[in-house]
Scaffold this motif. Structure first.
Motif, PDB file in Angstrom:
ATOM      1  N   UNK A 146       0.832  -1.211   0.000  1.00  0.00           N
ATOM      2  CA  UNK A 146       0.000   0.000   0.000  1.00  0.00           C
ATOM      3  C   UNK A 146       0.869   1.266   0.000  1.00  0.00           C
ATOM      4  N   UNK A 147       2.009   1.221   0.702  1.00  0.00           N
ATOM      5  CA  UNK A 147       2.909   2.389   0.733  1.00  0.00           C
ATOM      6  C   UNK A 147       3.559   2.643  -0.623  1.00  0.00           C
ATOM      7  N   UNK A 148       3.574   1.635  -1.470  1.00  0.00           N
ATOM      8  CA  UNK A 148       4.144   1.827  -2.809  1.00  0.00           C
ATOM      9  C   UNK A 148       3.363   2.877  -3.590  1.00  0.00           C
ATOM     10  N   UNK A 149       2.093   3.110  -3.205  1.00  0.00           N
ATOM     11  CA  UNK A 149       1.281   4.131  -3.878  1.00  0.00           C
ATOM     12  C   UNK A 149       1.875   5.523  -3.705  1.00  0.00           C
ATOM     13  N   UNK A 150       2.598   5.743  -2.589  1.00  0.00           N
ATOM     14  CA  UNK A 150       3.220   7.053  -2.353  1.00  0.00           C
ATOM     15  C   UNK A 150       4.261   7.388  -3.411  1.00  0.00           C
ATOM     16  N   UNK A 151       4.763   6.366  -4.065  1.00  0.00           N
ATOM     17  CA  UNK A 151       5.799   6.564  -5.076  1.00  0.00           C
ATOM     18  C   UNK A 151       5.280   6.236  -6.480  1.00  0.00           C
ATOM     19  N   UNK A 152       3.972   6.051  -6.597  1.00  0.00           N
ATOM     20  CA  UNK A 152       3.380   5.722  -7.896  1.00  0.00           C
ATOM     21  C   UNK A 152       3.724   4.334  -8.377  1.00  0.00           C
ATOM     22  N   UNK A 153       3.955   3.409  -7.436  1.00  0.00           N
ATOM     23  CA  UNK A 153       4.393   2.064  -7.809  1.00  0.00           C
ATOM     24  C   UNK A 153       3.428   0.961  -7.375  1.00  0.00           C
ATOM     25  N   UNK A 154       2.213   1.347  -6.994  1.00  0.00           N
ATOM     26  CA  UNK A 154       1.242   0.313  -6.610  1.00  0.00           C
ATOM     27  C   UNK A 154       0.541  -0.181  -7.883  1.00  0.00           C
ATOM     28  N   UNK A 155       1.279  -0.971  -8.647  1.00  0.00           N
ATOM     29  CA  UNK A 155       0.781  -1.430  -9.941  1.00  0.00           C
ATOM     30  C   UNK A 155       0.878  -2.947 -10.033  1.00  0.00           C
ATOM     31  N   UNK A 156       0.584  -3.465 -11.215  1.00  0.00           N
ATOM     32  CA  UNK A 156       0.565  -4.918 -11.408  1.00  0.00           C
ATOM     33  C   UNK A 156       1.940  -5.545 -11.161  1.00  0.00           C
ATOM     34  N   UNK A 157       3.000  -4.870 -11.617  1.00  0.00           N
ATOM     35  CA  UNK A 157       4.348  -5.425 -11.442  1.00  0.00           C
ATOM     36  C   UNK A 157       4.689  -5.561  -9.962  1.00  0.00           C
ATOM     37  N   UNK A 158       4.354  -4.542  -9.148  1.00  0.00           N
ATOM     38  CA  UNK A 158       4.605  -4.611  -7.709  1.00  0.00           C
ATOM     39  C   UNK A 158       3.750  -5.694  -7.061  1.00  0.00           C
ATOM     40  N   UNK A 159       2.513  -5.838  -7.534  1.00  0.00           N
ATOM     41  CA  UNK A 159       1.633  -6.899  -7.032  1.00  0.00           C
ATOM     42  C   UNK A 159       2.244  -8.276  -7.296  1.00  0.00           C
ATOM     43  N   UNK A 160       2.798  -8.466  -8.490  1.00  0.00           N
ATOM     44  CA  UNK A 160       3.459  -9.738  -8.815  1.00  0.00           C
ATOM     45  C   UNK A 160       4.659  -9.973  -7.898  1.00  0.00           C
TER      46      UNK A 160
END
Length: 432
Positions: free
Chosen positions: A117-131
């Motif tokens: 969830x904190x990855x959203x602060x850096x614009x990285x809460x996407x499919x690749x991060x989910x994988x």
């Protein structure tokens, strides 16, 4: 002399090149990254070196930041790791893969989900991060958590659970050795309408082989060929190992030749598998021939290529000659190499080679891990050198590494320092 070989190890190590600050040559990025990695068992020294390099004018990259974050996470220094994430300002997907990996290894599943969830602060809460999150959980025995969170009908994952996610879960069950659950999940993929790709088949083929049914893995390999699936090196390597377990090294060699005939070039893993199978049958000369073939094909041997041979050899001089050849050929020993050799010579009661490999480890810039310390301590105890072994046990604890309980040491607290003059000359770097 063979014992001067440590100098050759040091010269071939990129960390031993002259790098420095001030008026000296500029620090090399590769050397800085390798040094941080070498302090993987001493986070305080890793941080100290990181800041020292910075003071010399070195500009840290994402790779060096990620390397230090990985070391900090290994020792549960997650607050400091997040401070580094904030300091680097522009973390990437690899940064969060490192964080997920360390949280999952520490069995902090909730913290791993919070990091996603904190990855959203850096614009990285996407499919690749989910994988990356699912992969890290499955890598560290949290397959059930991953399946409960993302694949159950009553759960809504942040991104659709595609073939890649199902492959990760399948791989996770295989790593756990839950073969019946692996077979059930394989059928569930069909029931859910998940398209199976080459990677799916390779994972399940490996699972069948490890489950003690290599003939079923070979049958699946033939099924893949009959369907006209274009096989890659990973699939062939898996089939080769299954064929070797089912019918021996000769059957594996047929898969090796078939791989070449179909235009798929064997890689290091292919040759390592053949060497391992040949060594298991005691066919050392043929295994060494495969080692020579790797060089001829432009596929240099790796440390794993030598490990099977080290395990197979039973004469100390042959092992030392092979280690000489390994280093002379430009193959850098790994921590596993040193631990394997220290254990082998320690069991034989040869302390001089044990300390030679201990020093060679330091010469390559590696910081000993818990396995290396335990190998050295076991060798010393086998020779009755309890006080010297106690010294290294204390050094190990000071570094925050887990030591095995040993009846020879008695209580761990208040242990006396080393006072045995008869064995003090073995202490590496000890000032008298």
């Amino acid at each position: 002399m063979r014992w001067a070989l440590a100098g050759r190890v040091r010269r071939r190590c990129p960390l031993s090149r002259g790098v420095g600050g001030g008026g000296g040559p500029a620090l090399e990025h590769g050397a800085v990254l390798a040094t941080i990695s070498s302090y993987g068992n001493d986070w305080a020294r890793a941080v100290e070196f990181f800041r020292w390099a910075e003071a010399q004018g070195f500009k840290h990259s994402r790779e060096t930041y990620n390397g230090l974050i990985d070391v900090l996470g290994k020792f549960f220094e997650f607050d400091e790791a997040w401070r580094l994430v904030a300091e680097m300002r522009t973390p990437d997907h690899a940064t969060f893969r490192v964080l997920f990996n360390r949280y999952a290894a520490a069995h902090l599943v909730g913290d791993a989900l919070a990091a996603f969830d904190r990855a959203a602060d850096f614009g990285l809460r996407d499919r690749a991060t989910f994988h990356h999150l699912v992969d890290a959980l499955c890598d560290h025995r949290h397959v059930l958590d991953a399946e409960e969170l993302f694949l159950k009908d009553n759960k809504k994952p942040p991104f659709p659970a595609d073939t890649k996610v199902h492959n990760m879960v399948l791989q996770g069950w295989s790593r756990l050795g839950w073969w019946s659950r692996c077979r059930l999940f394989w059928r569930e993929m069909d029931e859910r309408g998940v398209a199976k790709d080459l990677h799916s088949y390779s994972i399940f083929m490996a699972a069948l082989s490890k489950a003690g049914k290599p003939w079923l893995a070979v049958k699946l390999y033939r099924e893949m060929k009959s369907k006209g699936m274009p096989l890659d090196a990973v699939a062939y390597n898996t089939a080769l190992l299954a064929a070797g377990r089912s019918g021996g090294a000769d059957q594996a060699a047929r898969v090796y030749r078939e791989m070449q005939d179909r235009g798929c070039r064997p890689n290091a893993a292919t040759h390592n598998a053949m060497i391992k199978l040949l060594c298991a049958e005691g066919r050392l000369a043929e295994a060494l021939a495969f080692l020579d073939r790797m060089n001829r094909l432009g596929c240099p041997p790796t440390a794993l290529s030598y490990h099977s041979l080290f395990r197979c050899l039973s004469r100390p001089r042959e092992i030392l000659r092979l280690f000489d050849r390994m280093v002379a050929g430009g193959c850098r020993p790994t921590m596993e190499t040193f631990v394997l050799l220290m254990r082998k010579f320690g069991r034989w009661g040869f302390l001089r080679p044990v300390f030679f490999f201990w020093r060679a480890m330091a010469d390559t810039g590696m910081s000993p891990d818990g396995f290396a310390y335990n190998a050295l301590i076991d060798a010393l105890l086998l020779k009755g050198m309890v006080e010297l072994a106690r010294h290294y046990d204390g050094e190990m604890l000071d570094k925050g590494l887990s030591a095995k309980p040993r009846k020879e040491f008695g209580p761990r607290f208040g242990s006396p320092p080393v006072e045995d003059d008869a064995c003090s000359h073995y202490l590496v770097g000890k000032k008298k």
